[in-house]
Design a protein around this motif. Structure first.
Motif, mmCIF file in Angstrom:
data_model
loop_
_atom_site.group_PDB
_atom_site.id
_atom_site.type_symbol
_atom_site.label_atom_id
_atom_site.label_comp_id
_atom_site.label_asym_id
_atom_site.label_seq_id
_atom_site.Cartn_x
_atom_site.Cartn_y
_atom_site.Cartn_z
ATOM 1 N N ASP A 41 -47.667 -32.385 -60.073
ATOM 2 C CA ASP A 41 -47.812 -30.935 -59.892
ATOM 3 C C ASP A 41 -48.859 -30.360 -60.854
ATOM 4 O OD1 ASP A 41 -45.713 -31.238 -58.127
ATOM 5 O OD2 ASP A 41 -44.196 -30.722 -59.642
ATOM 6 N N TYR A 42 -49.246 -29.137 -60.545
ATOM 7 C CA TYR A 42 -50.149 -28.353 -61.412
ATOM 8 C C TYR A 42 -51.511 -29.030 -61.647
ATOM 9 C CZ TYR A 42 -46.266 -25.227 -62.424
ATOM 10 O OH TYR A 42 -45.254 -24.335 -62.305
ATOM 11 N N ILE A 43 -52.017 -29.750 -60.686
ATOM 12 C CA ILE A 43 -53.382 -30.288 -60.830
ATOM 13 C C ILE A 43 -54.353 -29.109 -60.749
ATOM 14 C CG2 ILE A 43 -55.150 -31.717 -59.704
ATOM 15 C CD1 ILE A 43 -52.868 -33.558 -58.787
ATOM 16 N N GLY A 44 -55.304 -29.061 -61.685
ATOM 17 C CA GLY A 44 -56.277 -27.961 -61.702
ATOM 18 C C GLY A 44 -55.696 -26.658 -62.187
ATOM 19 N N ASP A 45 -54.616 -26.725 -62.960
ATOM 20 C CA ASP A 45 -53.979 -25.504 -63.460
ATOM 21 C C ASP A 45 -54.929 -24.722 -64.369
ATOM 22 O OD1 ASP A 45 -51.444 -23.936 -63.986
ATOM 23 O OD2 ASP A 45 -52.007 -24.510 -66.020
ATOM 24 N N GLY A 68 -49.043 -32.901 -55.332
ATOM 25 C CA GLY A 68 -47.764 -32.200 -55.311
ATOM 26 C C GLY A 68 -47.924 -30.689 -55.253
ATOM 27 N N ASP A 69 -46.979 -29.991 -55.909
ATOM 28 C CA ASP A 69 -46.950 -28.522 -55.861
ATOM 29 C C ASP A 69 -47.970 -27.900 -56.833
ATOM 30 O OD1 ASP A 69 -44.851 -28.785 -54.104
ATOM 31 O OD2 ASP A 69 -43.323 -28.587 -55.666
ATOM 32 N N TYR A 70 -48.209 -26.633 -56.626
ATOM 33 C CA TYR A 70 -48.998 -25.792 -57.536
ATOM 34 C C TYR A 70 -50.415 -26.322 -57.795
ATOM 35 C CZ TYR A 70 -44.517 -23.571 -58.443
ATOM 36 O OH TYR A 70 -43.328 -22.937 -58.289
ATOM 37 N N LEU A 71 -51.036 -26.878 -56.812
ATOM 38 C CA LEU A 71 -52.437 -27.294 -56.956
ATOM 39 C C LEU A 71 -53.309 -26.048 -57.173
ATOM 40 C CD1 LEU A 71 -54.609 -29.668 -56.440
ATOM 41 C CD2 LEU A 71 -54.870 -28.567 -54.229
ATOM 42 N N GLY A 72 -54.145 -26.070 -58.208
ATOM 43 C CA GLY A 72 -55.044 -24.937 -58.457
ATOM 44 C C GLY A 72 -54.329 -23.677 -58.875
ATOM 45 N N ASN A 124 -46.222 -27.669 -51.689
ATOM 46 C CA ASN A 124 -46.048 -26.210 -51.692
ATOM 47 C C ASN A 124 -46.844 -25.524 -52.812
ATOM 48 O OD1 ASN A 124 -44.213 -26.608 -49.621
ATOM 49 N ND2 ASN A 124 -42.533 -26.906 -51.079
ATOM 50 N N TYR A 125 -46.983 -24.216 -52.633
ATOM 51 C CA TYR A 125 -47.615 -23.354 -53.640
ATOM 52 C C TYR A 125 -49.053 -23.773 -53.976
ATOM 53 C CZ TYR A 125 -43.253 -20.883 -54.446
ATOM 54 O OH TYR A 125 -42.137 -20.125 -54.274
ATOM 55 N N THR A 126 -49.764 -24.314 -53.037
ATOM 56 C CA THR A 126 -51.186 -24.589 -53.264
ATOM 57 C C THR A 126 -51.920 -23.265 -53.464
ATOM 58 O OG1 THR A 126 -51.126 -26.598 -51.959
ATOM 59 C CG2 THR A 126 -53.270 -25.537 -52.165
ATOM 60 N N ALA A 127 -52.802 -23.225 -54.470
ATOM 61 C CA ALA A 127 -53.594 -22.021 -54.785
ATOM 62 C C ALA A 127 -52.706 -20.826 -55.112
ATOM 63 C CB ALA A 127 -54.547 -21.677 -53.648
ATOM 64 N N SER A 128 -51.577 -21.067 -55.747
ATOM 65 C CA SER A 128 -50.716 -19.939 -56.136
ATOM 66 C C SER A 128 -51.405 -19.133 -57.238
ATOM 67 C CB SER A 128 -49.363 -20.467 -56.620
ATOM 68 O OG SER A 128 -49.550 -21.449 -57.611
ATOM 69 N N SER A 129 -51.366 -17.823 -57.096
ATOM 70 C CA SER A 129 -52.036 -16.912 -58.045
ATOM 71 C C SER A 129 -53.475 -17.352 -58.347
ATOM 72 C CB SER A 129 -51.241 -16.803 -59.341
ATOM 73 O OG SER A 129 -49.975 -16.252 -59.070
ATOM 74 N N PHE A 130 -54.107 -17.882 -57.373
ATOM 75 C CA PHE A 130 -55.497 -18.372 -57.455
ATOM 76 C C PHE A 130 -56.442 -17.178 -57.640
ATOM 77 C CE2 PHE A 130 -59.191 -19.880 -54.779
ATOM 78 C CZ PHE A 130 -59.521 -20.998 -55.511
#
Lengths: 269, 297
Positions: free
Chosen positions: A72-76, A90-94, A110-116
């Motif tokens: 998860d969180y790749i590119g956070d 996984g989740d939260y990409l970007g 899920n949550y790809t580009a969340s708060s992007f």
């Protein structure tokens, strides 16, 4: 070789948090220091070297290899550079990304580009729920940049979206643009139920659909030349978008009328 | 200096700093594009009384406009940023917003910005929609034929106003024909406009007047009908003078336009034209001096 290459050594049993492995966070670190960074694995903290073999030099960005569907969180909070993932993620990409580019040659959860906030994400296969949405408890979803999904998207794509462009070449499930505030969502395939529910503003563009939503009002046909401005911009990003809006004289629905919304759903055919 | 029998006077055109803005206007058809841009650049010949100087710079191919339609680049010049901002809003609001099918975009990028759609959006009475595309903001203002698209802000650049040439000849007909040919050539140069009707002005002015309320009055030294009573700069055979005024966003293109204009006159109108001169105020008014003989070297 100008990329730092991280190859997954083993199949993961628990979820792995990779929020530290963003180019701008490790640009000044040597490989030894990167290997010893401690990341969350399940409820433990472990060194990166336990999971990845690391080679190359970090100049342009990072390449991940292997099936990272539990990562998860790749590119956070990424600000610049490029991340390429050859496999699923996984989740939260970007998550909260503010620049740079991520390419996933696979699917994302899920949550790809969340708060992007800014930059570009390209997923060559499909993505899960809450694409470009806000993370839990936050008021705003995606607020800039471009997200391109070449496959399908799950539920609630563009939930609370504030700005930017989401393009889904395939289908998208229920509640597209739910509580959307602004921005543009383009869906190339079929859609699920309750599109634009509680939408305040923003634009959802559909290729070919029949809409039967009681909370949307038909607002006639007209020439929406702003679509050509979006098309010109997207064409510069990828050939995928060449002549994406061949016709700008199209139908428009406005809503959600139950919350005095001025969101618009445009239907190309 | 004499070129093909025409005397190039040893003088210079005196120009002064201005502020400029370039707008790209697009429309569904050439007809409405022409209506919009003619209207917008109308009554914009001189800052003396019009508030700004404006003109059509060039046609922009549809592949280079933001909305993929045929466009026209318009340049507007004023003495300072505040005056220019007022004129841009008035002219876009009254001439472009009102013309069917048009859209309006910024045609240049600098750090100094003024409001464009950001001011005109209020016409939408709350129904206007903003779209942010590639870090640029556009406004979609609902109007009776659909939507008016306008960019949120436009950039201001430093400009130069008052480049000029004077064509002195034997008859009205000769001077006018040569002027028309010069204008046609000069309009091929980018980054400049010729703000007067048809690019030519017959009422060249000097600074001041015998009447205290007037800041400019007829340039009597170049009026052929006053040769007998004023300190004329015309010889006895000179019967007509016309001026071409050039505003531009850099010295190089103004010089190029002047060179092209003078060159075509010297090449094709050597029988009717005696002299090419230029207007100046002794070098006291503006810092930009376009020396005719240097330009024609």
């Amino acid at each position: 070789m100008s990329y730092l290459i991280l190859k997954l050594k083993k199949k993961l049993k628990f979820r792995l948090n990779l929020d530290l492995l963003t180019p701008n966070k490790i640009i000044d670190k040597k490989i030894a220091a990167i290997k010893s960074l401690k990341i969350s694995y399940g409820n433990e903290k472990k060194e990166i070297s336990n999971f990845f073999s690391i080679s190359g030099i970090l100049k342009k960005g990072i390449i991940f290899k292997g099936d990272l569907n539990r990562c998860d969180y790749i590119g956070d909070q990424m600000k610049n550079g490029k991340i390429i993932v050859n496999g699923n993620v996984g989740d939260y990409l970007g998550n909260k990304m503010n620049g740079g580019k991520i390419v996933v040659n696979g699917s994302s959860a899920n949550y790809t580009a969340s708060s992007f906030k800014n930059g570009e994400i390209l997923i060559t296969k499909s993505t899960g729920d809450f694409l470009g949405s806000s993370i839990q408890g936050e008021k705003l979803g995606m607020s800039g940049g471009v997200v391109i999904i070449k496959g399908n998207a799950g539920h609630r794509a563009g939930f609370k979206m504030r700005s930017g462009v989401i393009y889904v070449k395939g289908n998208a499930k229920d509640f597209i643009g739910c509580q959307m505030i602004a921005g543009t969502i383009i869906i190339g395939g079929k859609i699920g139920l309750n599109i634009g529910l509680l939408m305040k503003r923003g634009t959802i563009i559909l290729k070919k659909q029949k809409l039967f939503a009681p909370y949307l009002n038909y607002s006639g046909k007209n020439n929406y030349i702003f679509l050509k401005i979006i098309q010109n911009y997207l064409e510069k990003l990828s050939n995928e978008f060449k002549n994406i809006f061949p016709n700008t004289y199209i139908k428009k629905y406005l809503g959600d009328i139950n919350c005095k919304g001025m969101g618009e759903i445009l239907i190309l055919k | 200096m004499i070129i093909n029998g025409i005397k190039i006077e040893n003088t210079f055109a005196e120009a002064f700093p201005m502020k400029a803005v370039r707008l790209i206007i697009t429309a569904d058809s050439k007809y409405w594009l022409k209506q919009a841009t003619n209207s917008m650049t109308g009554f914009a010949t001189s800052v003396i009384a019009c508030g700004c100087e404006a003109g059509i710079e060039k046609v922009v191919h549809y592949s280079k406009t933001p909305d993929g339609r045929l466009g026209v680049a318009v340049l507007l010049f004023a003495m300072n940023s505040e005056d220019l901002a007022k004129q841009v809003i008035r002219r876009v609001g009254q001439c472009i917003l009102t013309t069917p099918t048009t859209a309006c975009f910024s045609g240049i990028e600098t750090d100094e910005k003024i409001n464009l759609g950001n001011a005109i959006r209020f016409f939408g009475d709350g129904f206007q929609i903003s779209k942010k595309i590639n870090n640029k903001k556009f406004w979609r203002i609902p109007v009776m034929d659909g939507e008016f698209i306008i960019e949120d802000k436009t950039s201001i650049i430093a400009g130069i106003g008052g480049g000029n040439i004077l064509i002195i000849g034997n008859s009205n007909c000769d001077v006018l024909k040569s002027g028309e040919a010069a204008v046609k050539e000069m309009k091929k140069v980018d980054n400049i406009i010729l703000p007067f009707p048809g690019g030519i002005v017959r009422s060249g002015s000097k600074v001041g007047s015998k009447y205290k309320n007037l800041i400019a009055s007829t340039n009597d030294a170049y009026c052929p009908t006053l040769k007998g009573i004023t300190k004329t700069k015309l010889n006895k055979n000179a019967e007509s003078v016309l001026e071409i005024v050039i505003d531009g966003i850099n010295e190089k293109d103004i010089s190029l336009a002047m060179k092209k204009g003078v060159s075509i006159i010297c090449k094709k109108f050597n029988k009717g034209i005696q002299t090419i001169s230029a207007g100046n105020y002794g070098g006291k008014l503006g810092p930009f001096h376009f020396h005719l003989r240097d330009i024609m070297k």
